[in-house]
Design a protein around this motif. Structure first.
Motif, PDB file in Angstrom:
ATOM      1  N   THR A  11      74.921 -22.003  42.056  1.00 44.33           N
ATOM      2  CA  THR A  11      74.392 -20.785  42.671  1.00 44.33           C
ATOM      3  C   THR A  11      75.435 -20.107  43.539  1.00 44.33           C
ATOM      4  O   THR A  11      75.630 -18.891  43.475  1.00 44.33           O
ATOM      5  N   TYR A 159      71.057 -17.365  47.250  1.00 45.47           N
ATOM      6  CA  TYR A 159      70.327 -17.266  45.988  1.00 45.47           C
ATOM      7  C   TYR A 159      71.051 -16.331  45.027  1.00 45.47           C
ATOM      8  O   TYR A 159      71.927 -15.555  45.411  1.00 45.47           O
ATOM      9  N   HIS A 162      69.221 -16.819  39.234  1.00 50.06           N
ATOM     10  CA  HIS A 162      68.662 -18.044  38.674  1.00 50.06           C
ATOM     11  C   HIS A 162      67.681 -18.738  39.605  1.00 50.06           C
ATOM     12  O   HIS A 162      67.119 -19.784  39.246  1.00 50.06           O
ATOM     13  N   ASN A 163      67.494 -18.217  40.809  1.00 53.68           N
ATOM     14  CA  ASN A 163      66.525 -18.846  41.706  1.00 53.68           C
ATOM     15  C   ASN A 163      65.913 -17.826  42.646  1.00 53.68           C
ATOM     16  O   ASN A 163      66.559 -16.841  43.015  1.00 53.68           O
ATOM     17  N   GLY A 173      61.087 -25.999  40.349  1.00 53.65           N
ATOM     18  CA  GLY A 173      61.601 -24.698  40.738  1.00 53.65           C
ATOM     19  C   GLY A 173      60.551 -23.673  41.112  1.00 53.65           C
ATOM     20  O   GLY A 173      59.407 -24.001  41.437  1.00 53.65           O
ATOM     21  N   SER A 174      60.956 -22.404  41.025  1.00 54.53           N
ATOM     22  CA  SER A 174      60.188 -21.303  41.596  1.00 54.53           C
ATOM     23  C   SER A 174      59.126 -20.716  40.667  1.00 54.53           C
ATOM     24  O   SER A 174      58.236 -20.004  41.126  1.00 54.53           O
ATOM     25  N   SER A 304      66.288 -11.179  40.620  1.00 55.14           N
ATOM     26  CA  SER A 304      65.936 -12.563  40.310  1.00 55.14           C
ATOM     27  C   SER A 304      64.623 -12.626  39.532  1.00 55.14           C
ATOM     28  O   SER A 304      64.516 -13.312  38.512  1.00 55.14           O
ATOM     29  N   TYR A 308      63.753 -13.940  35.605  1.00 53.05           N
ATOM     30  CA  TYR A 308      62.733 -14.922  35.244  1.00 53.05           C
ATOM     31  C   TYR A 308      61.786 -14.372  34.183  1.00 53.05           C
ATOM     32  O   TYR A 308      61.440 -15.058  33.217  1.00 53.05           O
ATOM     33  N   MET A 314      63.562 -19.804  31.874  1.00 51.04           N
ATOM     34  CA  MET A 314      63.376 -19.896  33.321  1.00 51.04           C
ATOM     35  C   MET A 314      61.911 -20.159  33.686  1.00 51.04           C
ATOM     36  O   MET A 314      61.606 -20.535  34.818  1.00 51.04           O
TER      37      MET A 314
END
Length: 337
Positions: A11, A159, A162-163, A173-174, A304, A308, A314
């Motif tokens: 990251t 961040y 990717h997050n 993860g998120s 971000s 996703y 993701m």
């Protein structure tokens, strides 16, 4: 400038690798080669496939290069034994060594809301942070006793696409939290959501980090790199919701209760995110005068979230976390008299 990055595809480090090459650095990447696809299309990089756990193999491969580096930066040091290894490996091989520490190493609880590099390092809640402190001390001892050219860098919550920066999420993860927001389900926010937090986009971090590389004034110093923007956790979750066109349903639950429901949260919450943090960035701006963080969080997190939504890989489902969330909310509501 000849630069060796150990890791270089995470990251924090991916954007630094790209910036280093774009700025004309001769970049060497040493890693296992598992995530180099993040740098696909980046030309002029010398890849060294090795595991830092095999010190003799790394030592031989570096000797075969016969290169004196201007900068070595290790993005994957988490224990003082690894710091000691790198001191052995790089004492005579680089003009500057940059260690990626953590702003979570700062005093918990804080005695003053404004954090400077002089804020004491002390975190009784999180072993990860205590190990980072021990690493810093190991490097500084080597600097004082043998001139090891250390620069300790302390990122806060950084961040990229990717997050998504969140406080309470599962091991996968998120995505599951984002999906709950999309589906109109409540999401957990620790405390009352009013504590202040700082999130930094990796592109901003990279700009400041690159300014420390080869900077003689950074040798022997510790410096944090963060955005100047402070947000409440309520605002952070509201920005995430806005990125999908939904107003999130925030369920505020005390940090102590959450930690009792999942002791693994102690480090990340009591040792980090439940504390209000505001950073004084005057030191990094003195060392890198043209640095300013330009990515506002509501803009960065839109990128971000879009990534996703556009990439199925993701969207990793986490039914165990979803079930845990429902149980915690039910138990908390059941405690009301």
């Amino acid at each position: 400038m000849k630069v060796l990055f150990i890791g270089g595809t995470g990251t924090i480090s991916t954007e630094i690798s790209k910036l280093a090459v774009a700025s004309g650095a001769e970049l060497y990447l040493l890693n296992r080669g598992n995530s180099n696809s993040r740098l696909d299309g980046l030309e002029g990089v010398t890849h060294i496939q090795a595991c830092m756990g095999n010190e003799e193999d790394v030592k031989k491969k570096l000797a075969d290069l016969n290169v004196m580096f201007d900068v070595v930066a290790n993005f994957v040091v988490f224990h003082p034994s690894q710091a000691e290894r790198d001191i052995r490996l790089f004492s005579d091989m680089t003009k500057q060594y940059i260690f990626i520490s953590s702003a979570s190493a700062y005093q918990k609880p804080l005695s003053d809301y404004l954090i400077t590099e002089s804020t004491p390092l002390h975190n009784p809640y999180w072993e990860y942070s205590r190990n980072k402190i021990a690493c810093e001390e190991t490097y500084i001892k080597a600097y004082r006793e043998q001139g090891f050219p250390i620069t300790n860098v302390r990122p806060s919550h950084t961040y990229d696409k990717h997050n998504i920066p969140l406080a309470v999420h599962g091991e996968k993860g998120s995505w599951q939290v984002l999906k709950r927001i999309i589906d109109g389900k409540p999401v957990i926010v620790h405390g009352d959501g009013s504590s202040l937090w700082t999130v930094t986009h990796s592109s901003d971090f990279a700009w400041a980090f690159y300014g420390l590389m080869g900077n003689i004034h950074a040798i022997g110093e510790a410096v944090h790199i963060t955005s100047d923007e402070s947000l409440t956790w309520n605002q952070i979750y509201e920005c995430v919701g806005a990125a999908v066109g939904k107003k999130p349903i925030l369920k505020h639950i005390s940090t102590d209760f959450l930690v009792k429901c999942d002791p693994n949260l102690e480090g990340g919450l009591l040792g980090d995110k439940s504390n209000s943090v505001v950073f004084d960035n005057s030191k990094i701006k003195r060392l890198v005068p043209d640095f300013v963080a330009t990515t506002r969080f509501d803009e960065g997190v839109r990128e971000s979230v879009a990534y996703y939504l556009e990439n199925e890989h993701m969207q990793v489902a986490d039914p165990a976390f979803d079930e845990w969330t429902e149980k915690v909310i039910k138990a908390y509501d059941g405690a009301v008299i």
